[in-house]
Design a protein around this motif. Structure first.
Motif, PDB file in Angstrom:
ATOM      1  N   LEU A  87       0.821  -1.204   0.000  1.00 11.29           N
ATOM      2  CA  LEU A  87       0.000   0.000   0.000  1.00 11.29           C
ATOM      3  C   LEU A  87       0.861   1.262   0.000  1.00 11.29           C
ATOM      4  CD1 LEU A  87      -2.872   1.138   0.115  1.00 11.29           C
ATOM      5  CD2 LEU A  87      -2.705   1.047   2.598  1.00 11.29           C
ATOM      6  N   SER A  88       1.923   1.239   0.772  1.00 13.00           N
ATOM      7  CA  SER A  88       2.780   2.429   0.822  1.00 13.00           C
ATOM      8  C   SER A  88       3.538   2.634  -0.490  1.00 13.00           C
ATOM      9  CB  SER A  88       3.748   2.347   2.001  1.00 13.00           C
ATOM     10  OG  SER A  88       4.597   1.226   1.883  1.00 13.00           O
ATOM     11  N   LEU A  89       3.962   1.559  -1.130  1.00 10.31           N
ATOM     12  CA  LEU A  89       4.625   1.706  -2.435  1.00 10.31           C
ATOM     13  C   LEU A  89       3.647   2.214  -3.489  1.00 10.31           C
ATOM     14  CD1 LEU A  89       6.952  -1.427  -2.552  1.00 10.31           C
ATOM     15  CD2 LEU A  89       7.609   0.973  -2.274  1.00 10.31           C
ATOM     16  N   TYR A  90       2.421   1.735  -3.407  1.00  5.57           N
ATOM     17  CA  TYR A  90       1.398   2.257  -4.324  1.00  5.57           C
ATOM     18  C   TYR A  90       1.215   3.754  -4.105  1.00  5.57           C
ATOM     19  CZ  TYR A  90      -3.148   3.515  -6.137  1.00  5.57           C
ATOM     20  OH  TYR A  90      -4.153   4.153  -6.788  1.00  5.57           O
ATOM     21  N   ALA A  91       1.113   4.155  -2.842  1.00 10.09           N
ATOM     22  CA  ALA A  91       0.905   5.571  -2.530  1.00 10.09           C
ATOM     23  C   ALA A  91       2.107   6.411  -2.942  1.00 10.09           C
ATOM     24  CB  ALA A  91       0.633   5.746  -1.043  1.00 10.09           C
ATOM     25  N   LEU A  92       3.275   5.844  -2.833  1.00 11.02           N
ATOM     26  CA  LEU A  92       4.491   6.579  -3.158  1.00 11.02           C
ATOM     27  C   LEU A  92       4.615   6.828  -4.664  1.00 11.02           C
ATOM     28  CD1 LEU A  92       6.985   7.733  -1.720  1.00 11.02           C
ATOM     29  CD2 LEU A  92       8.125   5.577  -2.150  1.00 11.02           C
ATOM     30  N   PHE A  93       4.244   5.850  -5.460  1.00  7.45           N
ATOM     31  CA  PHE A  93       4.444   5.949  -6.899  1.00  7.45           C
ATOM     32  C   PHE A  93       3.174   6.266  -7.698  1.00  7.45           C
ATOM     33  CE2 PHE A  93       7.981   3.133  -5.555  1.00  7.45           C
ATOM     34  CZ  PHE A  93       9.004   4.015  -5.849  1.00  7.45           C
ATOM     35  N   SER A  94       2.058   6.364  -7.029  1.00  7.63           N
ATOM     36  CA  SER A  94       0.800   6.655  -7.720  1.00  7.63           C
ATOM     37  C   SER A  94       0.667   8.153  -7.994  1.00  7.63           C
ATOM     38  CB  SER A  94      -0.376   6.195  -6.861  1.00  7.63           C
ATOM     39  OG  SER A  94      -1.583   6.546  -7.461  1.00  7.63           O
ATOM     40  N   ASP A  95      -0.094   8.480  -9.038  1.00  6.58           N
ATOM     41  CA  ASP A  95      -0.338   9.884  -9.356  1.00  6.58           C
ATOM     42  C   ASP A  95      -1.299  10.527  -8.361  1.00  6.58           C
ATOM     43  OD1 ASP A  95       1.325   9.789 -11.547  1.00  6.58           O
ATOM     44  OD2 ASP A  95      -0.294   9.186 -12.903  1.00  6.58           O
ATOM     45  N   ASP A  96      -2.325   9.780  -7.944  1.00  7.65           N
ATOM     46  CA  ASP A  96      -3.312  10.316  -7.009  1.00  7.65           C
ATOM     47  C   ASP A  96      -3.682   9.250  -5.973  1.00  7.65           C
ATOM     48  OD1 ASP A  96      -5.099  12.038  -5.813  1.00  7.65           O
ATOM     49  OD2 ASP A  96      -6.696  11.635  -7.261  1.00  7.65           O
ATOM     50  N   PRO A  97      -2.832   9.043  -4.953  1.00  8.01           N
ATOM     51  CA  PRO A  97      -3.123   7.996  -3.972  1.00  8.01           C
ATOM     52  C   PRO A  97      -4.288   8.329  -3.049  1.00  8.01           C
ATOM     53  CG  PRO A  97      -1.195   9.217  -3.303  1.00  8.01           C
ATOM     54  CD  PRO A  97      -1.573   9.710  -4.668  1.00  8.01           C
ATOM     55  N   ALA A  98      -4.704   9.586  -2.995  1.00  8.87           N
ATOM     56  CA  ALA A  98      -5.795   9.983  -2.102  1.00  8.87           C
ATOM     57  C   ALA A  98      -7.143   9.435  -2.554  1.00  8.87           C
ATOM     58  CB  ALA A  98      -5.856  11.499  -1.997  1.00  8.87           C
ATOM     59  N   THR A  99      -7.216   8.869  -3.756  1.00 13.33           N
ATOM     60  CA  THR A  99      -8.481   8.295  -4.203  1.00 13.33           C
ATOM     61  C   THR A  99      -8.834   7.049  -3.399  1.00 13.33           C
ATOM     62  OG1 THR A  99      -7.350   7.032  -5.919  1.00 13.33           O
ATOM     63  CG2 THR A  99      -8.253   9.169  -6.549  1.00 13.33           C
ATOM     64  N   ILE A 100      -7.822   6.333  -2.912  1.00 10.30           N
ATOM     65  CA  ILE A 100      -8.071   5.148  -2.086  1.00 10.30           C
ATOM     66  C   ILE A 100      -8.351   5.548  -0.646  1.00 10.30           C
ATOM     67  CG2 ILE A 100      -7.010   3.099  -1.092  1.00 10.30           C
ATOM     68  CD1 ILE A 100      -5.622   2.622  -3.666  1.00 10.30           C
ATOM     69  N   TYR A 101      -7.465   6.354  -0.101  1.00  9.58           N
ATOM     70  CA  TYR A 101      -7.585   6.787   1.286  1.00  9.58           C
ATOM     71  C   TYR A 101      -6.926   8.155   1.390  1.00  9.58           C
ATOM     72  CZ  TYR A 101      -7.850   6.230   6.335  1.00  9.58           C
ATOM     73  OH  TYR A 101      -8.156   6.384   7.657  1.00  9.58           O
ATOM     74  N   PRO A 102      -7.605   9.143   1.926  1.00 10.24           N
ATOM     75  CA  PRO A 102      -7.071  10.516   1.918  1.00 10.24           C
ATOM     76  C   PRO A 102      -5.713  10.676   2.626  1.00 10.24           C
ATOM     77  CG  PRO A 102      -9.390  10.530   2.492  1.00 10.24           C
ATOM     78  CD  PRO A 102      -8.967   9.100   2.435  1.00 10.24           C
ATOM     79  N   SER A 103      -5.443   9.872   3.628  1.00  9.32           N
ATOM     80  CA  SER A 103      -4.170  10.009   4.353  1.00  9.32           C
ATOM     81  C   SER A 103      -2.969   9.608   3.508  1.00  9.32           C
ATOM     82  CB  SER A 103      -4.192   9.157   5.616  1.00  9.32           C
ATOM     83  OG  SER A 103      -5.151   9.648   6.508  1.00  9.32           O
ATOM     84  N   LEU A 104      -3.197   8.860   2.450  1.00  4.12           N
ATOM     85  CA  LEU A 104      -2.085   8.428   1.604  1.00  4.12           C
ATOM     86  C   LEU A 104      -1.499   9.569   0.775  1.00  4.12           C
ATOM     87  CD1 LEU A 104      -3.342   4.969   0.332  1.00  4.12           C
ATOM     88  CD2 LEU A 104      -1.723   5.447   2.152  1.00  4.12           C
TER      89      LEU A 104
END
Length: 88
Positions: A26-43
């Motif tokens: 999950l953290s790697l997804y949030a790190l490399f994603s363009d908009d990780p806040a779509t899954i969870y705002p804290s990301l």
């Protein structure tokens, strides 16, 4: 259903490692994603993501620290029994 022959400590270590792997993913997804806040705002917070990376590495390391002595003793007991590691 038959319970595993592994000690409870090893089963708990596997659960800790699984949680660490999920947090790492999950953290790697949030790190490399363009908009990780779509899954969870804290990301969207980079500090939270870095903290998640550190926690996941600690979880995976704790799993290994718990499992290493058990598997070493298991390997030694198999050597004493005269079994080679390939006989498993």
């Amino acid at each position: 259903m038959k319970r595993s022959a592994e000690p409870k400590k090893i089963r708990v270590a596997k659960r800790i490692g699984t949680a660490g792997a999920l947090i790492l993913g999950l953290s790697l997804y949030a790190l490399f994603s363009d908009d990780p806040a779509t899954i969870y705002p804290s990301l969207a917070d980079r500090n939270t993501v870095i903290l998640m990376l550190l926690v996941s590495v600690c979880f995976i390391g704790a799993e290994q620290l718990i499992k290493i002595p058990y598997y070493r003793s298991l390997k030694e007991s198999k050597k004493e029994d005269g079994l080679s590691p390939k006989d498993n």
